[in-house]
Design a protein around this motif. Structure first.
Motif, PDB file in Angstrom:
ATOM      1  N   ARG A   1       0.826  -1.210   0.000  1.00 30.14           N
ATOM      2  CA  ARG A   1       0.000   0.000   0.000  1.00 30.14           C
ATOM      3  C   ARG A   1       0.861   1.260   0.000  1.00 30.14           C
ATOM      4  O   ARG A   1       0.543   2.254  -0.669  1.00 30.14           O
ATOM      5  CB  ARG A   1      -0.902   0.008   1.226  1.00 30.14           C
ATOM      6  N   ALA A   2       1.946   1.236   0.786  1.00 34.71           N
ATOM      7  CA  ALA A   2       2.761   2.443   0.931  1.00 34.71           C
ATOM      8  C   ALA A   2       3.825   2.583  -0.147  1.00 34.71           C
ATOM      9  O   ALA A   2       4.221   3.708  -0.466  1.00 34.71           O
ATOM     10  CB  ALA A   2       3.434   2.442   2.313  1.00 34.71           C
ATOM     11  N   GLY A   3       4.299   1.458  -0.708  1.00 32.49           N
ATOM     12  CA  GLY A   3       5.450   1.523  -1.605  1.00 32.49           C
ATOM     13  C   GLY A   3       5.161   1.295  -3.066  1.00 32.49           C
ATOM     14  O   GLY A   3       6.018   1.574  -3.914  1.00 32.49           O
ATOM     15  N   ILE A   4       3.988   0.765  -3.415  1.00 34.23           N
ATOM     16  CA  ILE A   4       3.648   0.523  -4.824  1.00 34.23           C
ATOM     17  C   ILE A   4       2.533   1.493  -5.202  1.00 34.23           C
ATOM     18  O   ILE A   4       1.415   1.404  -4.683  1.00 34.23           O
ATOM     19  CB  ILE A   4       3.210  -0.935  -5.042  1.00 34.23           C
ATOM     20  N   HIS A   5       2.840   2.395  -6.138  1.00 35.97           N
ATOM     21  CA  HIS A   5       1.904   3.473  -6.445  1.00 35.97           C
ATOM     22  C   HIS A   5       1.325   3.380  -7.850  1.00 35.97           C
ATOM     23  O   HIS A   5       0.533   4.243  -8.225  1.00 35.97           O
ATOM     24  CB  HIS A   5       2.607   4.830  -6.293  1.00 35.97           C
TER      25      HIS A   5
END
Length: 483
Positions: A438-442
């Protein structure tokens, strides 16, 4: 003379084969410097050094240490290094071996933490970390899959893994409480519930056999009476024969099976609340000059006290995490994230994901991510405190358990606790992969890189560091063509 020479030669060989503390430190310092590839790869290097090259231990002595390392908190490779040092030179050797093992990766992580401040402000570095994060997500998910496939053998363990993943990933449950609850569930199911179910199954089997035997005997009696009724003298009519059969059936008593009831009462004594005595001291009046001096001293010491309080908080957090996390360094990722990101807000989600990625490209254990976090929170001293705190619990447990290895493996309660913790560990790894994703793949590009990295890790089993670095490089190059 010959006997004295032979004994002297044997003594010299024994001294040569027994390493000094300095030699032990240098040997594990080398392994810590080149120890890429994860826990099993590093353990293989330690075995080659201690068993094949230096002959410090035999295979029979090394094998129990390997099994012990898998069942203790912390990283397996660090536990094996501690065990080898313990067997060779006691607790001092254990400390020296573990210190030499983690020192290179700790120094590298401090250097990366210093450079991180400057790298994040350089252009196009976001794409590099985007690729690194995608590969880390793939590595964590693949690790969870392999661990679950090899360790979860019962249906309730799979259900417990799914439950742990759901409550942590989607309901923000406290990770430490989930681990402890899973361990208690494992103790209940493995030590009590499964035994009672087996006993109940045996009782049901006996009851069903009795019912079948009773039904068979009743059927045989009915058939015998029917034959006797139809062939009495050969002069009875069909109506009289059917009437006699009906009366014979009504006169047969119904079988009643005895029922056994097992009742167990467990009395739980209620704990009485403790009462603490409160004492108050009255300060004697001081002169204005002394009061002002105390205020100046107190104001001057405030920064130092704040620094000490921050270091104590940091140490307490990593000591607690290092004490209860079974299953390797990856398991600690969701626990560390819950503490430093969600509770204390020392790092943002993106900074934590970057720290996890940097921890993968350094040699040594995954737990060295704590060094990065400690440096970001309290500088170099914080990095040292965090590193020592997260490795200290497993070090103490390895020394204690290694001194009484047989008793540790025969402790049924502890083994039942581990049977419950293991599926929770698998679920927590999946939850950690979801959180980092959730935080690292955009973007869809990062998702595609994560899928490709996962396929490569499963299909070809390469060294994880090359997959992570390759993913970062590919994403950096694609950034010039795809946003």
């Amino acid at each position: 003379m010959r006997t004295r020479v032979r004994d002297t030669r044997r003594e010299i060989e024994r001294i040569a084969n027994t390493p000094t503390l300095g030699g032990l430190f240098l040997s594990f310092l080398k392994i810590g410097t080149v120890g890429f590839g994860g826990g099993l790869a590093v353990i293989a290097q330690i075995r080659t050094l201690a068993v094949l090259q230096r002959r410090w231990l035999t295979e029979q002595e090394f094998a129990p240490g390997f099994a012990l390392a898998q069942t203790l908190p912390g990283t397996a490779a660090g536990n094996v290094a501690t065990y080898v040092g313990l067997k060779i030179r006691g607790w001092r050797g254990a400390g020296v071996a573990l210190g030499g093992f983690i020192l290179p990766s700790m120094l590298m992580m401090i250097a990366l933490a210093i450079l991180y401040r400057h790298l994040r402000y350089l252009p196009d570095t976001d794409r590099l970390f985007h690729g690194l994060n995608a590969a880390v997500v793939a590595l964590i998910i693949v690790t969870a899959w392999r661990m679950g496939r090899n360790t979860l053998v019962k249906r309730w363990q799979w259900l417990l893994a799914v439950f742990a993943c759901i409550v942590v990933a989607f309901f923000s449950a406290a990770v430490i409480e989930v681990v402890l609850t899973a361990g208690l569930i494992g103790i209940f199911i493995d030590s009590f519930a499964e035994k009672q179910l087996r006993k109940l199954g045996r009782l049901q089997g006996v009851a069903s056999r009795r019912k079948r035997m009773s039904a068979r005997v009743t059927l045989q009696r009915r058939r015998r009476r029917i034959r006797e009724t139809h062939f009495v003298g050969g002069y009875l009519t069909r109506a009289i024969a059917e009437e006699r059969v009906r009366r014979a059936a009504m006169s047969t008593p119904a079988g009643v099976l005895p029922a056994e009831t097992i009742a167990t009462e467990i009395d739980t004594p209620a704990d009485e609340p403790s009462r603490d005595s409160v004492t108050s001291d009255q300060d004697s009046p001081k002169s204005p000059e002394k009061k002002s001096g105390y205020l100046i001293l107190f104001g001057a010491s405030m920064p130092i006290l704040a620094k000490v309080a921050l270091l104590l908080t940091l140490s307490t957090i990593f000591l607690r995490i290092g004490s209860i996390t079974f299953g390797g360094g990856f398991v600690m990722i969701p626990l560390i994230e819950a503490e430093v990101v969600d509770s204390h807000h020392w790092l943002t989600h993106q900074e934590f994901v970057d720290a996890t990625a940097l921890g993968q490209i350094t040699p040594g254990p995954v737990l060295i991510t704590a060094t990065f976090i400690g440096y970001r929170v309290a500088g170099t001293l914080g990095a040292l405190v965090a590193s020592v705190s997260i490795f200290l619990p497993s070090f103490i447990m390895t020394v204690v358990a290694g001194s009484s290895l047989a008793r540790f493996h025969t402790n049924k309660i502890l083994q039942s606790f581990l049977k419950g913790v293991t599926p929770a560990v698998v679920g927590l790894l999946v939850a950690a992969g979801i959180s980092i994703g959730r935080a690292g793949i955009h973007s869809w590009v990062g998702m595609l890189i994560a899928v490709i990295a996962g396929v490569v890790l499963v299909r070809f089993r390469p060294n994880a560091i090359w997959v992570i670095l390759g993913a970062g490089l590919v994403r950096f190059v694609l950034g010039f063509f795809i946003a």
